[in-house]
Write a protein that holds these residues in place. Structure first.
Motif, short mmCIF file in Angstrom:
data_model
loop_
_atom_site.label_atom_id
_atom_site.label_comp_id
_atom_site.label_asym_id
_atom_site.label_seq_id
_atom_site.Cartn_x
_atom_site.Cartn_y
_atom_site.Cartn_z
N ASP A 156 -35.74 94.58 66.14
CA ASP A 156 -37.02 94.69 65.45
C ASP A 156 -37.89 93.49 65.84
O ASP A 156 -37.82 92.41 65.24
CB ASP A 156 -36.82 94.72 63.94
N ASN A 157 -38.72 93.67 66.85
CA ASN A 157 -39.58 92.60 67.33
C ASN A 157 -40.86 92.57 66.50
O ASN A 157 -41.69 93.48 66.58
CB ASN A 157 -39.96 92.83 68.80
N PRO A 158 -41.05 91.55 65.68
CA PRO A 158 -42.22 91.54 64.81
C PRO A 158 -43.52 91.39 65.60
O PRO A 158 -43.56 90.70 66.63
CB PRO A 158 -41.97 90.32 63.91
N TRP B 181 -46.50 87.73 59.94
CA TRP B 181 -46.31 88.94 60.72
C TRP B 181 -47.24 90.03 60.19
O TRP B 181 -47.50 90.11 58.99
CB TRP B 181 -44.87 89.42 60.62
N THR C 208 -40.09 93.63 55.60
CA THR C 208 -40.46 94.58 56.65
C THR C 208 -41.83 94.20 57.17
O THR C 208 -42.61 93.51 56.50
CB THR C 208 -40.48 96.02 56.13
N ILE D 75 -36.67 87.11 67.38
CA ILE D 75 -37.02 87.84 66.16
C ILE D 75 -36.97 86.89 64.95
O ILE D 75 -36.95 87.34 63.81
CB ILE D 75 -36.09 89.05 65.92
N TRP E 10 -46.65 92.38 56.91
CA TRP E 10 -45.35 91.91 56.40
C TRP E 10 -45.27 92.11 54.90
O TRP E 10 -46.17 91.74 54.15
CB TRP E 10 -45.19 90.43 56.76
N TYR F 188 -43.57 96.36 63.85
CA TYR F 188 -42.73 95.98 64.97
C TYR F 188 -43.28 96.58 66.25
O TYR F 188 -43.94 97.62 66.23
CB TYR F 188 -41.28 96.43 64.75
N THR F 189 -43.04 95.90 67.35
CA THR F 189 -43.54 96.42 68.61
C THR F 189 -42.95 97.80 68.87
O THR F 189 -41.78 98.05 68.56
CB THR F 189 -43.18 95.47 69.77
N SER G 75 -36.26 88.94 61.28
CA SER G 75 -36.64 90.32 60.98
C SER G 75 -35.45 91.15 60.51
O SER G 75 -35.62 92.13 59.79
CB SER G 75 -37.28 90.98 62.21
N ASN H 244 -31.17 97.32 64.98
CA ASN H 244 -32.13 96.20 64.92
C ASN H 244 -31.56 94.89 65.40
O ASN H 244 -32.25 93.87 65.37
CB ASN H 244 -32.69 96.06 63.49
#
Length: 928
Positions: free
Chosen positions: A609-611, A631, A640, A478, A634, A643-644, A554, A589
């Motif tokens: 939180d996987n971007p 990202w 923020t 992340i 973003w 996220y996946t 993230s 997260n």
């Protein structure tokens, strides 16, 4: 400045960690007598706690060494240092925890309580040690049990419940909580003195989370505003919890039973009681959470080191072949790697077919961004900086690396028909321990288990009325590194086409000597330059352009967000099954693997939180800081992004069994750490649990035995030594010295390849010679096997990505010495795959070429025998050179686990075990 204890009385208090060294006993007895004030508030016996719905049927157990009590008065510290005496419940869990190493072979369900404690709800009337209405409140009661001293907090109002949780936490860990709120703010040295360990702690964590007070408050505001009623409730809970902490501070101050470290560091006067202990406030908890997040929940990073080793590979072999060699050592998605989720694919951070935006540095152009500036006094030399870094590594990286394991078996494979779990986090061995135990019962809260000190408004790992949960560190990526192009000067950069000033964040720290720290007065400034893309970590040039490499995480500015998930885990009205469990941990997260068990179901979920990265971006390397490579969606102001979705995270319900020891989560899910290949310590669990499942009739005792045996196994011996012996024995071994060594190694392998004492307390290993030989042989054979083919520069670069060895005694490994956690990071898979290839055996995803003997079995054998003879000839003193606590040649001591002191109380060493610090054994018999 409050008056300090005279040095003639204390005579240089010395213990490892917070207080380096020893205390002479002369001249302290009279002082101790003078300091024997009341050690705790007055309490009265009670009839026990009210019954709460408990579906465990007396089959839930847990343990957390060294003991629940992490506070000690000055008198207790002096008595411990002078005579070795212990405050009540400070060290009573160390013996049962240690004894499992030798006692597990004979374990039965009925003897589990010899090594673990009953984790049922409540306290029977005959087991009540004390009862307290904190601050005279009528809406909360803290009952402590006789066996462990764990607080059982029962409230009739939500406020009272959380007030009690804060009060109990301060009773058990006030000094530690105070230390870590200062660590999180990067100002430990003004609080605790300029000892190199203190400097190292504040430097290590503040560079990753260089927050201002406004940043800390913004995290609270954001967490509350974005989570509706639960956010509002979390804020109320935090405020009540802090009120409880502060009530204890006031009570312990007036009663003079506050932790003695406040006197030793000059904050309180032992005679007049002058001085203050600063009250806690909500932002302190965010500072604490930032430390915990950096330790356990922030996978990724390392892109600059990756780039350096890739360039070294390309320099050695050319771009195409060098890239192939690099990828084979990286093992992003090794099909031979042990996984937690079986037969399901969860693609994440895969290698793009056509990488875009990669910003590799020019050869030799990378320099690390300095953190420390303007040194004076005892901080003025580079030696001090190096000492600080070394002290930090040995003290805290054991917590950050190599955390936790889990063994979970579904009910169709157990003797009772109910699922069984043996799981817990490996948070390192400290005194006081970073975690504390508690039971909390009140409106909307019903749980027992472990929480990080200062963040215990909820149970973070433990059990509810009819379910239990735990976590291991997952390490998925992340964190990304961006190359921001500099403009104007070194402190301006291009942000979306505009030359933009970096933000300078500084922390100026100065210290004076204290009675607990002889470090002379000194000071320095920690400085971090922040950009929209995160803090600057390195400087370089890319294609001749000056850049700063930045680190974007993230969870940066979002450590407080996870409070909602923990709140849900404690809520019996919310959490009623595996689906709700997965929903709860989705709100966390931090990068964790979460495990769940009740009387009918098991479940797993990977949080964080996987971007969502831009198409073509390779997460392994730095990329240009340009909109095309940011990202998706973003927002730099709030940090923020997209996220996946939850479905893309590895997850499962009711798989036949789960194991985790920080291994790969699932097929196609790329984790950040190197080393997820054919040999991983997760195999030690998977092999044993799979065998139990195939046999059927799994019990709590048999699952604990599997965990304990895996925790004593030498991974190199169990999974790689057979390959080594195949090569060595491919022709008769005629050399006498080599033959003797082979015979010893073979006998140890046949006996199980465990590092165990000959008998309890012997402090001598069975098969001690074989263990010594392998400890000496491994680094020699790895270098001889790979360095000739890779070349010195590339071999060294790869060791910066993944250390060669992490044996229990290895002070040079990621965890340092005496840390317990071992065998997570090493070249086991490389050796395994290479030797199998040389032997002509099938290898999935082999290394790009054969290295041992340049692919010749005969030459490979000669190399191994040569290094084996060298290793066998090494004396114990050469293999185990000794340290401050161990004599040279003392093998058992070199491996032993030390409870690293973060306060004034010292503890005995215990025999090595590779297992969680806090651990649960659970099997529920019914469900709501």
């Amino acid at each position: 400045m409050p008056r300090r204890i005279p040095r003639t009385a204390l005579d240089r208090l010395r213990t490892p960690g917070r207080f380096p060294g020893f205390l002479k006993t002369a001249s302290v007895c009279a002082l101790i007598a003078a300091l024997l004030t009341p050690l705790s508030p007055a309490v009265a016996a009670d009839t026990g706690t009210a019954a709460v719905a408990d579906h465990c049927g007396n089959q839930c157990s847990d343990i957390l060494p060294p003991g629940q009590n992490g506070n000690a008065t000055l008198a207790q510290i002096l008595l411990n240092q002078a005579f070795g005496s212990m405050p009540a419940h400070a060290s009573d869990q160390l013996g049962p925890y240690a004894n499992l190493a030798i006692g597990h072979p004979a374990l039965t369900n009925s003897t589990i309580t010899n090594f673990f404690n009953d984790a049922s709800f409540g306290v029977p009337a005959d087991q009540v040690a004390s009862t307290l209405k904190p601050a005279g409140r009528t809406d909360v009661t803290i009952v402590r049990d006789k066996r462990t001293g764990v607080p059982h907090i029962t409230g009739t109002t939500r406020y009272g419940t959380e007030f009690g949780a804060g009060y109990a936490a301060a009773q058990d860990r006030l000094w530690l909580m105070d230390v870590f709120r200062h660590v999180g703010r990067g100002n430990l040295t003004p609080f605790a003195g300029g000892d190199p360990a203190n400097q190292g702690l504040e430097q290590e964590f503040w560079r990753h989370a260089p927050y201002t007070e406004a940043d800390l408050q913004a995290q609270i505001d954001n967490a509350v505003a974005s989570n509706g009623e639960r956010g509002q409730q979390a804020l109320v809970d935090v405020e009540a919890y802090i009120d409880g902490i502060n009530a204890y501070i006031d009570a312990s101050d007036s009663g003079r039973y506050f932790p003695g470290e406040y006197v030793l560091t000059g904050h309180k006067d032992s005679i007049t009681n002058a001085g203050t202990i600063e009250h806690f406030k909500p932002t302190d908890l965010v500072a604490l959470a930032s430390v915990i997040g950096a330790l356990f929940g922030s996978g990724g990073g390392g892109e600059v080191n990756n780039a350096i080793s890739l360039l070294a590979a390309q320099e050695k072999y050319g771009i195409a072949e060098g890239t192939e060699v690099w990828e084979s050592f990286r093992m992003r998605n090794d099909p031979e790697a042990v996984v937690t989720v079986h037969d399901k694919s969860f693609p994440y951070a895969e290698r793009p077919a056509n990488p875009q935006g990669t910003a590799l540095p020019d050869d030799g152009a990378v320099t690390a961004e300095p953190l420390v500036h303007d040194r004076t006094g005892s901080a003025a030399t580079e030696t001090a900086a190096a000492t600080s870094a070394s002290a930090t590594k040995s003290a805290m990286s054991s917590a950050r690396r190599g955390m936790s394991n889990a063994l979970v078996v579904g009910g169709e494979h157990t003797a009772s028909g109910h699922p069984i779990a043996v799981f817990g986090p490996q948070t390192g061995y400290f005194a006081p321990q970073l975690l504390l135990l508690q039971e909390i019962q009140g409106p909307g809260i019903s749980a027992r288990g472990a929480s990080f000190a200062g963040l215990s408004m909820y149970v973070e790992l433990g059990r509810g009325q009819d379910y239990s949960w735990s976590a291991t560190t997952s390490g998925q990526d992340i964190i990304d590194t961006y190359a921001v192009e500099l403009c104007q000067d070194d402190h301006h950069y291009l942000y979306r086409g505009t030359c933009t000033a970096m933000e300078k964040v500084e922390r100026k720290n100065a210290w004076k000597p204290t009675t607990a720290d002889d470090t002379p007065a000194g000071s320095y400034t920690m400085r971090v330059w922040r950009t929209k893309y995160g803090p600057v970590s390195h400087r370089a040039t890319v294609d001749g352009k000056r850049v700063a490499y930045t680190t974007l995480r993230s969870s940066f500015l979002h450590e407080a967000d996870s409070i909602i998930g923990f709140q849900m885990l404690n809520d019996p009205d919310f959490l009623n099954g595996p689906q709700r469990f997965q929903e709860a941990v989705r709100h966390i997260n931090y990068t964790f693997n979460w495990f769940y068990v009740d009387s009918e179901h098991t479940a797993y979920y990977n949080s964080g939180d996987n971007p969502v990265r831009a198409t073509g971006v390779d997460a392994e390397f730095p990329v240009w800081a340009r909109p095309s490579y940011e990202w998706r969606n973003w927002d730099p102001a709030a940090n923020t992004a997209d996220y996946t979705p939850p479905s893309a995270h590895p997850n499962s319900v009711d798989q036949d069994y789960y194991i985790s020891w920080n291994n790969k989560q699932a097929a196609d899910y790329t984790t950040a750490p190197w080393g997820d290949g054919s040999v991983h310590r997760g195999n030690l669990l998977d092999d044993r649990v799979r065998e139990l499942v195939q046999q059927g009739g799994v019990t709590r005792a048999s699952l604990v035995q599997a965990m304990a045996e895996a925790g004593l196994a030498d991974l190199r011996a169990e999974d790689v030594l057979p390959d080594l012996l195949k090569v060595v024995n491919s022709s008769p071994v005629t050399d006498t010295a080599a033959k003797a060594a082979v015979d010893k190694l073979s006998a140890w392998l046949t006996a199980g390849a465990l590092r165990t004492e000959t008998r309890a307390g012997s402090k001598t290993y069975a098969h001690a010679d074989a263990i010594r030989i392998l400890d000496a042989w491994w680094p020699l054979l790895v270098q001889a096997e790979f360095q000739p083919g890779l070349g010195s520069e590339l071999f060294t670069a790869f060791t910066q990505n993944l250390p060669v060895d992490e044996a229990p005694s290895a002070a040079h490994g990621p965890t340092g010495a005496h840390a317990g956690s071992s065998f997570q990071y090493g070249w086991w898979s490389y050796v395994d795959k290479d030797l199998r290839a040389v032997l002509g055996e099938p290898v999935e995803a082999p290394l790009a070429r054969e290295y041992c003997g340049d692919g010749s079995l005969s030459a490979c054998r000669d190399s191994l025998i040569g290094t084996l003879k060298t290793a066998a000839a090494k004396t114990p003193a050469q293999v185990y050179p000794g340290d401050d606590g161990c004599s040279a040649g003392d093998q058992w001591c070199a491996d032993s686990i030390v409870q690293r002191t973060l306060g004034g109380i010292k503890h005995a060493r215990i025999s090595w075990q590779n297992r969680p610090t806090y651990q649960q054994v659970v099997e529920f018999t019914s469900h709501r």
